[in-house]
Design an enzyme around this catalytic site. Structure first.
Site, PDB file in Angstrom:
ATOM      1  NE  ARG A  54      -2.228  -1.342   3.688  1.00 54.63           N
ATOM      2  CZ  ARG A  54      -1.435  -0.272   4.898  1.00 54.63           C
ATOM      3  NH1 ARG A  54      -2.088   1.441   3.976  1.00 54.63           N
ATOM      4  NH2 ARG A  54      -1.293  -0.531   5.643  1.00 54.63           N
ATOM      5  CE  LYS A 196      -6.179  -4.095   4.410  1.00 55.12           C
ATOM      6  NZ  LYS A 196      -6.465  -5.044   5.668  1.00 55.12           N
ATOM      7  CG  HIS A 216      -8.132  -4.182  10.655  1.00 58.19           C
ATOM      8  ND1 HIS A 216      -6.129  -3.660  10.208  1.00 58.19           N
ATOM      9  CD2 HIS A 216      -7.541  -5.363   9.357  1.00 58.19           C
ATOM     10  CE1 HIS A 216      -5.206  -4.633   9.269  1.00 58.19           C
ATOM     11  NE2 HIS A 216      -6.101  -4.673   8.482  1.00 58.19           N
ATOM     12  CB  SER A 235      -0.479  -5.472   7.548  1.00 55.33           C
ATOM     13  OG  SER A 235       0.699  -6.718   6.238  1.00 55.33           O
ATOM     14  CE  LYS A 239      -6.316  -8.594  10.007  1.00 52.84           C
ATOM     15  NZ  LYS A 239      -4.664  -7.861  10.074  1.00 52.84           N
ATOM     16  CB  THR A 240      -3.747 -14.281   7.147  1.00 54.26           C
ATOM     17  OG1 THR A 240      -4.267 -14.000   6.729  1.00 54.26           O
ATOM     18  CG2 THR A 240      -4.139 -15.234   6.734  1.00 54.26           C
ATOM     19  CG  ASP A 254      -7.641  -8.103   6.502  1.00 60.39           C
ATOM     20  OD1 ASP A 254      -6.896  -8.115   6.991  1.00 60.39           O
ATOM     21  OD2 ASP A 254      -7.800  -6.878   5.498  1.00 60.39           O
ATOM     22  NE  ARG A 319      -0.067  -9.067   1.818  1.00 56.86           N
ATOM     23  CZ  ARG A 319      -0.988  -8.620   3.533  1.00 56.86           C
ATOM     24  NH1 ARG A 319      -1.929  -9.526   3.503  1.00 56.86           N
ATOM     25  NH2 ARG A 319      -0.611  -7.942   4.264  1.00 56.86           N
TER      26      ARG A 319
END
Length: 529
Positions: A54, A196, A216, A235, A239-240, A254, A319
């Protein structure tokens, strides 16, 4: 030629328009156009060029009368004029005329009470494949009855802005016009910008229109009891990885919302980091990289087409995007119950925070607002090693409203439902980044499991005076010396010095950013000398 209403956006002369093509067809189109190549597992692999993460300095919000008093303006939510937005948009539309255009009409929000319709307009077939897999895909009947979208997003990475002409920072521009229900993404092929931007839109709509808390976070639930857990984190914090638990149903990885009825996934897909991915550590994610998935900036062997997930020569932020039902234990639709447990994930590069600690309501609000972690390499342009950062609500770049709006909503829900909250450090132990080592995933999983099944409610705790945290003395399947971060350091004086430094950073950040926060919340955080 059917334009599917694109002329309403000003795209009056496209070469051809495709709407909601199937993943196989989009993959074929992308290959034919030279956008990428197939991996040995059948996934489409693309390179995103200059932008491999990003680009927060290129993100803007149109400062219009309807939203001016609602947005928390500052260095994150940066205003631009509608005139600038329209000028860039006009050139983007002119750029798209004469080209193939790909449309995806789909949904954000798995709970039909709160679903919003999104139209995504893409220059690239590969990016259209990405968002097809990341949002909630309509049935044939839903697509026929789709009507007008609630929000439209136009993405044209091939169009490069003139920064001097428009008074912006680079050739890329990510601009949201909340009042016009529209957004544009110019100059960047990194698909995370599309994902996003949708999230940022929902983070405005849900609190303002529905009194619903957007988060988030990832979320999963017990397949038998339906007890639901939520994992907050920026990130790279896990989380994933942690939500993809083979013993639990994955709601999403996410983006979620917390309603009076429970939790729902905003998306219909997952966007996982690939760096150092191994089947033995993360089997669900590893096996999800197959036909229909989109890999970004993963290095592929030119002969065997086998991905090298350890290769970070382009970026550490490699990714993959795939539909959530590529995970065998996915919960479809992505709806769960009221969260029993909330986990705040942080990757502490100082190596001084405990691997798990229990938070009171006040401490939960403190750490929610503070959002401490370390930005990991590659997640944003220019980040090459972990950098300590405080990201409000564990997602500051995507939260357009004042932090207190979201924080108060969380506090109300903790009070109402008795939800337990834990702070989990997935970062470094035994020393800081460069000296210590990353916390072992198997220990983190064991601690999270103990929090979810109630085992951590049965153990003894000790209070950490500096960080003002309750640390468990024991945890099933975790060595007790791991639980106390100081015990993992060979040099105890060096630990004290680092802990003192981080506690001061917490204190300075909170007093600077949240001077009006109630004293009971301010007092629940770390103590600077």
């Amino acid at each position: 030629m059917n334009t599917y209403g694109l002329e309403k956006l000003g795209i009056t002369e496209p070469k051809i328009v495709y709407r909601n093509l199937e993943p196989a067809v989009l993959t074929e189109k992308a290959l034919a156009r030279g956008e990428g190549q197939l991996t040995a597992t059948g996934a489409l692999a693309v390179l995103t060029g200059k932008y491999t993460g990003r680009s927060p300095k290129d993100k803007f919000i149109v400062d219009s009368e309807g939203v001016h008093d609602k947005i928390a303006w500052g260095s994150v939510n940066v205003p631009t004029t509608r005139e600038t937005y329209q000028a860039i948009r006009k050139e983007m539309i002119e750029y798209l005329n004469g080209k193939e255009v790909y449309i995806f009409d789909g949904f954000a929000g798995a709970d039909q009470k709160y679903t919003r319709k999104f139209r995504i307009v893409n220059e690239l077939a590969s990016q259209n494949l990405f968002i097809h897999q990341l949002l909630i895909r309509p049935t044939k009947e839903q697509l026929e009855a789709f009507g007008d979208a609630d929000f439209t997003l136009i993405a044209a990475p091939g169009y490069k802005c003139d920064p001097e002409k428009f008074g912006i920072n680079s050739e890329a521009a990510i601009i949201i016009d909340y009042e016009a229900h529209e957004a544009i993404i110019a100059g960047s092929q990194y698909s995370g910008e599309i994902k996003k931007t949708v999230f940022s839109v929902m983070n405005y709509i849900m609190p303002v229109e529905e009194n619903v808390l957007p988060m988030h976070s990832s979320s999963n639930m017990d397949p038998e009891t339906h007890e639901t857990a939520v994992f907050f984190g920026l990130s790279g914090t896990g989380k994933t990885t942690l939500s993809a638990d083979p013993k639990r149903m994955l709601i999403g990885d996410d983006e979620h919302c917390w309603t009076p009825d429970g939790v729902f996934n905003i998306e219909g897909g997952c966007y996982a980091k690939c760096i150092d991915l191994k089947e033995e550590n993360e089997p669900e994610i590893f096996r999800a990289i197959k036909f229909g998935s989109l890999c970004e900036n993963v290095i592929i062997d030119p002969e065997t087409r086998i991905p090298d997930y350890s290769d970070k020569s382009i970026t550490e932020n490699t990714r993959v995007g795939y539909p959530v039902d590529y995970i065998p234990n996915a919960q479809i639709p992505g709806v769960g119950g009221i969260p029993k447990v909330v986990i705040f994930l942080t990757a502490d590069a100082f190596g001084v925070l405990p691997p798990i600690s229990k938070l009171s309501r006040e401490a939960a609000m403190y750490h929610f607002v503070t959002g401490f972690t370390s930005k990991l390499a590659g997640t944003e342009r220019g980040i090459t090693e972990p950098q300590p950062t405080f990201s409000t609500l564990f997602g500051e770049p995507f939260m357009p409203l004042d932090a207190s709006v979201y924080a108060n909503m969380l506090g109300e829900r903790i009070d109402k439902y008795g939800t337990k909250v834990y702070l989990v450090n997935t970062g470094w132990t035994g020393g800081p980044y460069g000296t210590g080592s990353r916390m072992k995933l198997k220990y983190t999983r064991a601690m999270v499991t103990a929090a979810l099944n109630g085992e951590l409610e049965k153990v003894e705790y000790k209070h950490d005076d500096r960080f003002n945290l309750e640390i468990p003395v024991s945890c099933p399947e975790v060595p007790s010396e791991i639980l106390d971060p100081k015990e993992t350091w060979a040099d105890k004086a060096a630990y004290d010095e680092q802990a003192k430094k981080l506690a001061k950073m917490f204190s300075d950040n909170f007093s600077k950013k949240y001077p009006h926060m109630p004293a009971n919340i301010a007092g629940a955080g770390p103590k600077a000398d």
